[in-house]
Write a protein that holds these residues in place. Structure first.
Motif, PDB file in Angstrom:
ATOM      1  N   VAL A  48     -30.932   8.900 -40.840  1.00 22.57           N
ATOM      2  CA  VAL A  48     -30.704   9.732 -39.657  1.00 22.57           C
ATOM      3  C   VAL A  48     -30.780   8.799 -38.459  1.00 22.57           C
ATOM      4  O   VAL A  48     -31.752   8.061 -38.297  1.00 22.57           O
ATOM      5  CB  VAL A  48     -31.755  10.846 -39.547  1.00 22.57           C
ATOM      6  CG1 VAL A  48     -31.544  11.661 -38.273  1.00 22.57           C
ATOM      7  CG2 VAL A  48     -31.683  11.769 -40.764  1.00 22.57           C
ATOM      8  N   VAL A  49     -29.726   8.820 -37.639  1.00 22.87           N
ATOM      9  CA  VAL A  49     -29.665   7.881 -36.520  1.00 22.87           C
ATOM     10  C   VAL A  49     -29.413   8.641 -35.222  1.00 22.87           C
ATOM     11  O   VAL A  49     -28.948   9.795 -35.234  1.00 22.87           O
ATOM     12  CB  VAL A  49     -28.544   6.834 -36.730  1.00 22.87           C
ATOM     13  CG1 VAL A  49     -28.802   6.009 -37.981  1.00 22.87           C
ATOM     14  CG2 VAL A  49     -27.173   7.502 -36.813  1.00 22.87           C
ATOM     15  N   ALA A  50     -29.735   7.992 -34.110  1.00 23.43           N
ATOM     16  CA  ALA A  50     -29.390   8.567 -32.810  1.00 23.43           C
ATOM     17  C   ALA A  50     -27.877   8.673 -32.699  1.00 23.43           C
ATOM     18  O   ALA A  50     -27.147   7.901 -33.337  1.00 23.43           O
ATOM     19  CB  ALA A  50     -29.951   7.693 -31.697  1.00 23.43           C
ATOM     20  N   LEU A  51     -27.437   9.640 -31.929  1.00 23.48           N
ATOM     21  CA  LEU A  51     -26.004   9.897 -31.805  1.00 23.48           C
ATOM     22  C   LEU A  51     -25.292   8.617 -31.336  1.00 23.48           C
ATOM     23  O   LEU A  51     -25.536   8.136 -30.236  1.00 23.48           O
ATOM     24  CB  LEU A  51     -25.782  11.025 -30.794  1.00 23.48           C
ATOM     25  CG  LEU A  51     -24.446  11.735 -30.814  1.00 23.48           C
ATOM     26  CD1 LEU A  51     -24.187  12.395 -32.156  1.00 23.48           C
ATOM     27  CD2 LEU A  51     -24.375  12.759 -29.699  1.00 23.48           C
ATOM     28  N   PRO A  52     -24.424   8.057 -32.191  1.00 23.23           N
ATOM     29  CA  PRO A  52     -23.747   6.807 -31.808  1.00 23.23           C
ATOM     30  C   PRO A  52     -22.469   7.107 -31.017  1.00 23.23           C
ATOM     31  O   PRO A  52     -22.009   8.252 -30.980  1.00 23.23           O
ATOM     32  CB  PRO A  52     -23.411   6.195 -33.171  1.00 23.23           C
ATOM     33  CG  PRO A  52     -23.168   7.381 -34.037  1.00 23.23           C
ATOM     34  CD  PRO A  52     -24.056   8.499 -33.536  1.00 23.23           C
ATOM     35  N   PRO A  53     -21.877   6.089 -30.409  1.00 23.20           N
ATOM     36  CA  PRO A  53     -20.546   6.287 -29.814  1.00 23.20           C
ATOM     37  C   PRO A  53     -19.557   6.684 -30.898  1.00 23.20           C
ATOM     38  O   PRO A  53     -19.567   6.105 -31.990  1.00 23.20           O
ATOM     39  CB  PRO A  53     -20.204   4.915 -29.230  1.00 23.20           C
ATOM     40  CG  PRO A  53     -21.501   4.200 -29.104  1.00 23.20           C
ATOM     41  CD  PRO A  53     -22.380   4.726 -30.200  1.00 23.20           C
TER      42      PRO A  53
END
Lengths: 187, 120
Positions: A48-53
């Protein structure tokens, strides 16, 4: 970031764990998309990652927001709300992307927020409002609002079942079915 | 250069609808040529038009040629195999989008002009 999938597999993968009441459960990660809560088995989530470009891709379909570069590879990013209702998931500072790996495919699911790990009942004997809330420490700030009617989810092939847990109704996602539906891949 | 060495491909990069695209220089017939019949690349790809300084690029593909309105800046780059990023398996996309590349820290979509013009 810890690879959640490896962690879960190292801990025994999908083996159901008995609860105090004797019901088998499986670890899941909760995803909120606007007012809806979904759950995915943790074993299907790579990270789970921070919202990427996100880079839009022509003719990808309205629910495919585009592709994102994660660890030197491109991952399609999809919006579950758009798949269900055609309305986009609201973006927030706490927005996350859950990377789902299933059916030999990979995609990212946009979430307003994520919660985990949740111990949700396995399919057998589970169902919406069936009293399976085990009273375990649930997501803090649980609103109790499911945000979507069961009718809205009827006939959606990638929603396996609904489970009430800690005052939240989760639509439990069938990960392989979701990946295939989102990417338009036949079984 | 060995026969097994992947080629380095000069490409022309430009914008459309806020995205970056590239075509092989070999498929570019003219830049900024007066072309009243030019069509918007964004429209051709099914994207919303995006207000930007525009240029006209005439591309060829198969036995066709077409003037396309694209967004500045136009940049010439040489693409190495290491710049190419494999497309995700089963990613739905316009068939003219061959793949992706990292160019100047941007994700650029590589266009097949033959497929692009066949659809126009």
């Amino acid at each position: 970031m810890t690879d959640l999938r490896e962690l879960v597999e190292a801990a025994g993968g999908e083996r159901p764990a008995p609860t105090a009441a004797g019901a088998a459960t499986t670890p899941c990660v909760g995803l909120r998309t606007g007012g809806r809560w979904f759950a995915l088995e943790a074993a299907t989530i790579g990270e789970v990652v921070a919202l990427p470009p996100i880079t839009r891709v022509p003719a990808a379909g309205s629910h495919v927001l585009g592709v994102a570069m994660l660890r030197s590879r491109l991952v399609p990013i999809v919006d579950l709300d758009r798949m269900l209702t055609g309305i986009a998931t609201p973006r927030s500072e706490r927005g996350r992307v859950a990377i789902v790996r299933a059916a030999a495919l990979e995609l990212g699911v946009v979430a307003t927020e994520t919660r985990g790990l949740l111990e949700l009942p396995v399919a057998d004997g589970a169902g919406a409002g069936d009293g399976t809330d085990d009273g375990a420490a649930g997501p803090e700030g649980a609103s109790g609002a499911s945000g979507a009617s069961g009718g809205e989810r009827e006939g959606v092939p990638w929603i396996a079942r609904e489970v009430q847990h800690a005052a939240i109704l989760y639509a439990v996602i069938d990960a392989p079915a979701l990946v295939r539906a989102a990417l338009g891949v036949a079984r | 250069m060995s026969a097994d060495t992947p080629p380095r491909v000069p490409v022309l990069c430009f914008g459309a609808s806020g995205l970056r695209f590239a075509v092989p220089v070999a498929a570019v017939a003219a830049l900024d040529a007066a072309a009243p019949a030019a069509v918007s690349l964004a429209a051709l790809l099914g994207l919303e038009p995006h207000a930007a300084a525009t240029r006209t690029v005439t591309v060829t593909g198969g036995d066709r040629a077409r003037a396309l309105v694209v967004d500045a800046p136009l940049l010439l780059r040489v693409l190495d195999v290491g710049d190419v990023v494999p497309a995700p398996v089963a990613l739905p996309r316009n068939p003219a989008v061959l793949g992706f590349a990292r160019i100047d820290d941007e994700l650029v979509q590589l266009l097949d002009t033959e497929r692009l013009l066949a659809a126009s």
